[in-house]
Design a protein around this motif. Structure first.
Motif, PDB file in Angstrom:
ATOM      1  N   GLY B  36     -10.354   4.256  87.379  1.00 55.92           N
ATOM      2  CA  GLY B  36     -10.773   4.189  86.270  1.00 55.92           C
ATOM      3  C   GLY B  36      -9.950   5.745  85.828  1.00 55.92           C
ATOM      4  N   LEU B  37     -10.571   6.760  86.201  1.00 55.24           N
ATOM      5  CA  LEU B  37     -11.086   8.194  85.857  1.00 55.24           C
ATOM      6  C   LEU B  37      -9.284   8.343  85.259  1.00 55.24           C
ATOM      7  CD1 LEU B  37     -12.219   9.675  84.239  1.00 55.24           C
ATOM      8  CD2 LEU B  37     -13.352  10.941  86.715  1.00 55.24           C
ATOM      9  N   GLY B  38      -8.923   8.652  84.252  1.00 57.56           N
ATOM     10  CA  GLY B  38      -7.603   9.337  83.864  1.00 57.56           C
ATOM     11  C   GLY B  38      -7.666  10.233  83.116  1.00 57.56           C
ATOM     12  N   CYS B  39      -8.146  11.193  82.307  1.00 57.24           N
ATOM     13  CA  CYS B  39      -8.390  11.633  81.875  1.00 57.24           C
ATOM     14  C   CYS B  39      -9.472  13.269  81.611  1.00 57.24           C
ATOM     15  CB  CYS B  39      -7.931  11.241  80.401  1.00 57.24           C
ATOM     16  SG  CYS B  39      -8.865  11.213  78.978  1.00 57.24           S
ATOM     17  N   PRO B  40      -9.185  13.757  80.758  1.00 59.57           N
ATOM     18  CA  PRO B  40     -10.599  14.674  81.149  1.00 59.57           C
ATOM     19  C   PRO B  40     -11.712  14.566  80.337  1.00 59.57           C
ATOM     20  CG  PRO B  40      -8.799  16.626  81.183  1.00 59.57           C
ATOM     21  CD  PRO B  40      -8.747  14.941  80.867  1.00 59.57           C
ATOM     22  N   PHE B  41     -11.402  13.773  79.140  1.00 63.46           N
ATOM     23  CA  PHE B  41     -12.621  13.412  77.942  1.00 63.46           C
ATOM     24  C   PHE B  41     -12.943  12.133  78.674  1.00 63.46           C
ATOM     25  CE2 PHE B  41     -13.646  14.557  74.088  1.00 63.46           C
ATOM     26  CZ  PHE B  41     -14.418  13.739  73.533  1.00 63.46           C
ATOM     27  N   CYS B  42     -13.112  11.218  79.580  1.00 61.59           N
ATOM     28  CA  CYS B  42     -14.018  10.710  80.155  1.00 61.59           C
ATOM     29  C   CYS B  42     -14.604  10.868  81.706  1.00 61.59           C
ATOM     30  CB  CYS B  42     -13.139   9.813  80.949  1.00 61.59           C
ATOM     31  SG  CYS B  42     -11.508   8.852  79.993  1.00 61.59           S
ATOM     32  N   VAL B  43     -14.574  12.719  81.588  1.00 67.56           N
ATOM     33  CA  VAL B  43     -15.602  13.326  82.776  1.00 67.56           C
ATOM     34  C   VAL B  43     -17.144  13.086  82.953  1.00 67.56           C
ATOM     35  CG1 VAL B  43     -15.680  14.404  84.453  1.00 67.56           C
ATOM     36  CG2 VAL B  43     -13.431  13.939  84.491  1.00 67.56           C
ATOM     37  N   LEU B  63     -11.204  15.731  89.292  1.00 64.35           N
ATOM     38  CA  LEU B  63     -10.075  14.557  88.305  1.00 64.35           C
ATOM     39  C   LEU B  63      -9.372  14.288  88.688  1.00 64.35           C
ATOM     40  CD1 LEU B  63     -10.144  13.347  85.809  1.00 64.35           C
ATOM     41  CD2 LEU B  63      -8.476  14.560  84.804  1.00 64.35           C
TER      42      LEU B  63
END
Lengths: 300, 247
Positions: B36-43, B63
């Motif tokens: 479900g991880l798709g973009c840097p801000f969510c990391v 990522l």
């Protein structure tokens, strides 16, 4: 009381009251992406709204500077709280029987608070599809009784509506490592205050973001540059003044919005321009020229 | 299809506590595949949740692969479900969890077992692609050599419960443990030991530093990397002590 000139509420102005995303993704729409439990996100924006296309002899020119500040909190991994506090500076140049006049004010507008809940989540490696719903209330925190030498400001020039206005909506987000698609529908029920009831508003927003850089992902977490293209469709009902519907208010506006974002692990900076391609407004309602938005977000 | 159940380390933790403070299973890393991880801000959310777990020294997230690699403090016995729950609290879905554990290989009745250093816990070693403990000849050969030499090794694999109730560990990777033993002079107290230990463990590729005041000795270990003794001696010297390679 009928005013000697008409200062009609431009549809575009409602945009800075729009629900805006804070947790990555789109610029002018909402998103279903998660906010970590216990995490805060702060978002600041600056919007410039120009509306000078006036079909009436009043030759109205409305400029609005809006600086909404958004604070987001992840109460749980599925439930997120939002608070939006807009600072507004409104200025209207208009022909009056006394000559051309400028009227306006600046200060805090109506604060919005709402919650968003993730209804469904389908995760794969490097990809997610999520749907959620949100509901909240716009509070009458902005001044709604500002006066000048010409008398009380018309309701739409006031910083606040004076009314408690609930809203509800749903969001869908489909994100991969290469692109993201967001879709949001919302409905705001505007209630009456000071003998004036702003027309209800319905929004349908779409957003597509495509990773322009880096072209290939390497190790760790790089910053992304996204090209953004959004669509904002807004329908507004006619206002009611002392129970009578105003024929020169309400209508439908459709914006196309190109933008750009730089997204890192801790912050985002972004900008977009909303260009009206269709403005089907009732009577002599003031049309919008464009809206420029710039902003940043950071998490903590 | 191999039915895999992720192992809960609660038994290990309990066993370790009962045996005393010295008996702490040595797991150096936990890696979690995150969906479900798709973009840097969510990391950031995943990092923040994992860093809150006791014993976590460092978190690195890739990522592109969706892998969260957690480096643990020395002697930490991780509870796998704690890491999985942290990923869920961040709003994502945890998939396969792997650990890297340090210990020794033992051969027993044609099976290969792995004993974690600092613990009485043993794991039955599996090939990562097979449903039983039949190991491919090449892997079995490597493990037999390690069992004969009783060398310390780091095993990376997915823990699971074996059908017969044993703890199983599939072997994804075997990493040799390099070590350098140094004589150290100038330490006066346990604070010197703590300071020197921290300083050495901050050096590149160093997995663990065991510093002894009584023995005037430091043993520095690295997993799957080469240690430069001269650089380590210089690090100790810059800290105000003197060191030399043990004969």
């Amino acid at each position: 009381m009928k005013t000697p000139f008409k200062e009609l509420f431009p549809s575009a102005v409602i945009l800075f009251f729009s629900v805006i995303a804070a947790n990555a993704g789109s610029i002018t729409t909402n998103t279903a992406l998660p906010v970590n439990e216990g995490e805060f996100i702060f978002r600041g924006q600056m919007k410039y709204i120009s509306s000078t296309d006036d079909p009436s002899p009043a030759d109205r020119e409305l400029t609005v500077w809006s600086a909404p500040s958004v604070l987001v909190y992840g109460l749980t991994e599925k439930f997120t709280l939002f608070g939006i506090a807009p600072f507004l500076d409104k200025s209207l140049n208009v022909n009056t029987p006394l000559g051309r006049r400028t009227r306006g004010d600046s200060g805090l507008g109506d604060i919005r608070v709402f919650g968003r809940y993730t209804l469904g989540q389908w995760d794969k490696p490097g990809e997610t599809l999520r749907v959620g719903s949100f509901a909240g209330l716009e509070l009458p925190t902005g001044a709604d009784d500002v006066v000048d030498s010409l008398g009380r400001f018309p309701q739409h020039l006031q910083l606040g509506s004076g009314s408690w206005d609930p809203f509800i909506g749903a969001v869908l987000t489909w994100q991969t490592l290469q692109w993201e698609f967001d879709s949001s529908v919302a409905y705001k029920l505007n209630t009456e205050a000071n003998g004036f009831e702003i027309g209800d508003v319905a929004n349908l927003d779409l957003s597509y973001q495509y990773r322009l850089w880096p072209s290939e992902l390497g190790d760790a977490v790089p910053g992304y540059v996204y090209g953004v293209f959004e669509s904002n469709l807004i329908w507004q009902d006619k206002h009611e003044v002392l129970g009578a519907r105003d024929p020169n208010s309400g209508g439908t506006t459709w914006y196309l919005t190109p933008g750009i974002q730089y997204v890192t692990k801790r912050y985002i900076i972004e900008g977009a321009v909303q260009l009206p391609v269709i403005q089907d407004l009732n009577g002599s309602a003031l049309k919008n020229d464009y809206i420029v938005t710039a902003g940043f977000r950071f998490n903590f | 299809m191999r039915k895999m159940q992720l192992l809960s380390f609660n038994a290990i933790v309990l066993g370790s506590l009962l045996l005393g403070a010295q008996a702490r299973a040595e797991v150096s890393h936990v890696s979690i595949a995150v969906d479900g991880l798709g973009c840097p801000f969510c990391v950031y959310g995943i990092e923040k949740q994992l860093k809150h777990i006791d014993g976590v020294k460092k978190v690195d997230i890739e990522l592109k692969t969706g892998l969260a690699l957690v480096t643990l403090e020395n002697g930490v016995s991780p509870n796998i479900s704690t890491f999985q729950n942290a990923v869920k609290k961040a709003g994502f879905t945890p998939r396969e969890v792997q650990i890297t554990a340090v210990g020794k290989v033992q051969a027993k009745n044609d099976e290969m077992h792995f004993s974690l250093r600092g613990s009485d816990e043993k794991y039955l070693l599996f090939d990562k692609d097979s449903a039983n403990a039949d190991l491919p000849p090449e892997l079995k050969g490597q493990l037999l050599k390690l069992a004969e030499s009783q060398s310390l090794v780091a095993v990376t694999g997915t823990p699971h419960s074996h059908a017969q109730g044993q703890n199983g560990l599939s072997v994804e990777k075997l990493s040799p443990l390099a070590s350098v033993a140094l004589s150290v002079n100038g330490m006066a107290c346990e604070m010197c030991v703590a300071r020197l230990t921290q300083l050495l463990e901050e050096q590149k590729d160093v997995y663990q530093a065991r510093v002894s005041l009584a023995d005037k000795r430091a043993v520095i270990e690295a997993i799957d990397a080469t240690l430069n003794a001269d650089e380590l001696i210089k690090t100790i010297s810059d800290a105000g002590f003197s060191a030399s390679i043990e004969p």
